[in-house]
Enzyme design. Structure first.
Site, mmCIF file in Angstrom:
data_model
loop_
_atom_site.group_PDB
_atom_site.id
_atom_site.type_symbol
_atom_site.label_atom_id
_atom_site.label_comp_id
_atom_site.label_asym_id
_atom_site.label_seq_id
_atom_site.Cartn_x
_atom_site.Cartn_y
_atom_site.Cartn_z
ATOM 1 N N ASN A 180 0.608 -1.178 0.085
ATOM 2 C CA ASN A 180 0.029 0.216 0.081
ATOM 3 C C ASN A 180 0.804 1.301 -0.063
ATOM 4 O O ASN A 180 0.697 2.299 -0.838
ATOM 5 C CB ASN A 180 -0.958 0.015 1.068
ATOM 6 N N GLU A 183 6.516 1.934 15.730
ATOM 7 C CA GLU A 183 7.485 2.811 14.733
ATOM 8 C C GLU A 183 7.321 4.312 15.152
ATOM 9 O O GLU A 183 6.417 4.679 15.470
ATOM 10 C CB GLU A 183 7.048 2.515 13.312
ATOM 11 N N THR A 190 -0.111 -12.932 8.559
ATOM 12 C CA THR A 190 1.390 -13.003 8.037
ATOM 13 C C THR A 190 2.283 -12.679 9.354
ATOM 14 O O THR A 190 3.351 -13.272 9.582
ATOM 15 C CB THR A 190 1.813 -12.352 6.672
ATOM 16 N N GLY A 191 1.697 -11.795 9.888
ATOM 17 C CA GLY A 191 2.549 -10.934 11.088
ATOM 18 C C GLY A 191 2.736 -12.303 12.164
ATOM 19 O O GLY A 191 3.821 -12.182 13.060
ATOM 20 N N GLY A 245 2.281 -5.625 7.438
ATOM 21 C CA GLY A 245 1.546 -6.437 6.379
ATOM 22 C C GLY A 245 0.170 -6.934 7.288
ATOM 23 O O GLY A 245 -0.151 -6.335 8.202
ATOM 24 N N SER A 246 -0.322 -7.829 6.971
ATOM 25 C CA SER A 246 -1.719 -8.368 7.412
ATOM 26 C C SER A 246 -1.238 -9.227 8.900
ATOM 27 O O SER A 246 -0.362 -9.836 9.131
ATOM 28 C CB SER A 246 -2.173 -9.434 6.362
ATOM 29 N N CYS A 298 -3.517 0.928 6.426
ATOM 30 C CA CYS A 298 -3.725 0.201 7.640
ATOM 31 C C CYS A 298 -4.663 0.998 8.581
ATOM 32 O O CYS A 298 -5.488 0.672 9.382
ATOM 33 C CB CYS A 298 -2.299 -0.133 8.137
ATOM 34 N N GLU A 344 3.738 -4.309 12.656
ATOM 35 C CA GLU A 344 2.681 -3.393 12.147
ATOM 36 C C GLU A 344 1.624 -3.737 11.584
ATOM 37 O O GLU A 344 1.854 -4.088 9.933
ATOM 38 C CB GLU A 344 3.140 -2.109 11.637
#
Ligand code: TXE
Length: 476
Positions: free
Chosen positions: A150, A454, A228-229, A224-225, A280, A246
């Protein structure tokens, strides 16, 4: 830039050199559905080479505090000099309007400069005849950075700038949907950074998994998602690699009953539809009191109708396509399910008849919790508007989710909104705005939306560990 004007060759950057891969994979322009370029598909020995190069470079880089500052400033200049080269590539692979792509490239320089100028002082917790005790922050080593499609460049900068400033080196992997602008940017950065300090590799999803299982990195920084995280966290656990995650959000906006629909409509709309909803921390669901419901829906629908949808490369485009076909299918499916369950697409609700992955900006009225588009992260140009009866109920629904990235409260009375904001379980809460991000403002998620933060000094701390130096005084 038309597809035919795109550069033909995209290379990885390993140990300061531009490196092709034995195999390549297709990159598609989401505005046309056509393949526009081939990206290198990093071979296992190339990933090893990138990791070892980063490890080698770390031995010097970790000690060069002032050089790191100077080189990050030079890196910022290098990126700014390359805006016209990189932004059209980003638009072609991601879909966003060119002006937004240019802004994204510029934001990289902003983040580099912020971290270049951030000094992390040594904290002294005792300094007397008995002892001097310093609390320092030491770098971790090689960072594996994995980014989504994104905001490929700005989300990479959120990792590169603090990691490098703190003394780490990096191997960066962009999403297979959007590898090109990142590869190009790192190629430019290799002109100013020492070899090995920042490597870029590209490949399909298994390359990300290989990075998280590789013995060299001491830290994984992932955006990411949620699914997957969690895999990243699992892969990191065996080696106790540090992780920052994140992940997705399902950000609620709560409109209070004293808000003026006409005044808030623009802010609400663009906080949900910026980057075509693929943010996000975009507004993903709006809770509106029954008394204002019809007016808010109308005002949002009006904004949706007047938004200019098109190829991001065409001047005047405000909303591009959805980035990729699976995402378009998902968004369309969520709308279909909501409509089947009684929601109404006041505007949009369909993919226009044109090539590419377009979806009309959609305002869903009559949405309710329990519909997937309300409960899940839609990540596309669709906004469900949910009526509520009393604000306690709205707060409970806003919090009744595994997500906790951010949220916002909209009201004519800032203090009243602040009380509601205080009760939202999320990493950032905005009042009468949303999506306001800055390099010095920490950003992270509660619950399943993430781990760690972050940005700001806190973001840099995530690329360090504390080291205590306790020196006994002469008298002890
Ligand atoms: O994300 P993935 P996808 C959400 C959004 C979207 C969904 C899927 O809801 O519908 O995620 O998008 C790499 N180990 N967000 O499939 O899979 C992958 O190659 C290590 C929210 O693109 O999370 C890419 O570089 N890495 C999000 C990166 O992970 C792996 C932004 C992200 O991909 C890996 C994007 C593995 N096992 C989507 N598998 C946000 N928070 O902003 C894949 N990757």
């Amino acid at each position: 830039m038309t597809s035919s004007e795109l550069p033909v060759n995209f290379a990885m950057t390993i140990d300061g050199a531009a490196v092709p891969a034995p195999q390549t994979f297709d990159v598609v322009n989401p505005a046309t559905g056509q393949v526009i370029a081939q990206a290198p598909d990093c071979a296992p020995d190339q990933l090893d080479a990138a990791m070892h190069s980063a490890q080698q470079a770390y031995q010097l880089w970790r000690h060069e505090k002032s050089a790191r500052r100077d080189l990050l400033l030079k890196a910022a200049d290098e990126v700014l000099a390359a805006v016209d080269e990189i932004a059209p590539i980003l638009t072609a692979e991601q879909g966003k309007p060119l002006a937004d792509a240019q802004m994204e490239v510029r934001s990289v320089a902003l983040w580099f400069r912020y971290y270049a100028n951030l000094e992390v002082p040594v904290e002294v917790i005792q300094d007397d005849a008995k002892a001097r005790i310093e609390v320092r922050r030491r770098s971790l080593g090689v960072v594996a950075a994995i980014t989504p499609w994104n905001f490929p460049l700005s989300l990479a900068a959120w990792k590169i700038a603090p990691a490098l400033r703190a003394g780490n080196t990096m191997v960066l992997k962009p999403s297979p949907y959007t590898p090109l602008a990142t590869l190009k940017m790192v190629e430019r950065l290799a002109r100013v950074l020492p070899p090995g300090v920042l490597n870029a590799v590209s490949g399909r999803d298994p390359l990300g998994a290989s990075m998280t299982q590789h013995p060299v990195p001491r830290k994984i920084s992932f955006t990411g998602s949620v699914t997957t995280g969690k895999r990243v966290a699992e892969a990191a656990a065996g080696d106790l690699k540090r992780v920052t995650l994140e992940l997705g959000g399902n950000d609620p906006a709560i409109v209070l009953d004293d808000a003026d629909p006409a005044r808030i409509a623009d802010g609400l709309f663009w906080s949900a539809f910026r980057n075509n909803g693929q943010v996000c921390s975009a507004i993903k669901r709006v809770y509106v009191p029954e008394a204002l419901y019809a007016d808010v829906v109308d005002a949002l629908a009006e904004k949706a109708r007047s938004a200019r949808v098109g190829d991001g490369a065409e001047p005047g485009t405000q909303l591009g396509p959805v980035n990729n076909e699976p995402q378009l299918t998902r968004v369309a499916g969520l709308v279909e399910e909501a409509v089947a369950r009684g929601a109404e697409a006041v505007t949009g609700g369909r993919a226009p008849d044109r090539p590419g992955y377009f979806y009309e900006p959609t305002i869903l009225a009559g949405a309710s919790d329990g519909m997937r588009v309300v409960d899940e992260e839609q990540f596309g140009p669709v906004l469900p508007v949910v009526p509520y009866h009393d604000v306690e109920e709205a707060i409970a629904r806003a919090n009744g989710t595994h997500f906790g990235l951010s949220g916002s409260v909209w009201s004519a009375d800032g203090d009243r909104a602040a009380e509601v904001a205080d009760r939202l379980e999320c990493g950032t809460v905005w009042i009468n705005t949303h999506l306001a991000l800055r390099p010095d403002q920490p950003f992270g998620g509660a619950k399943w939306s993430g781990l760690g933060v972050e940005n700001g000094p806190w973001g840099l701390y995530g690329f360090t560990e504390l080291k205590v130096v306790h020196r006994a005084g002469v008298t002890s």
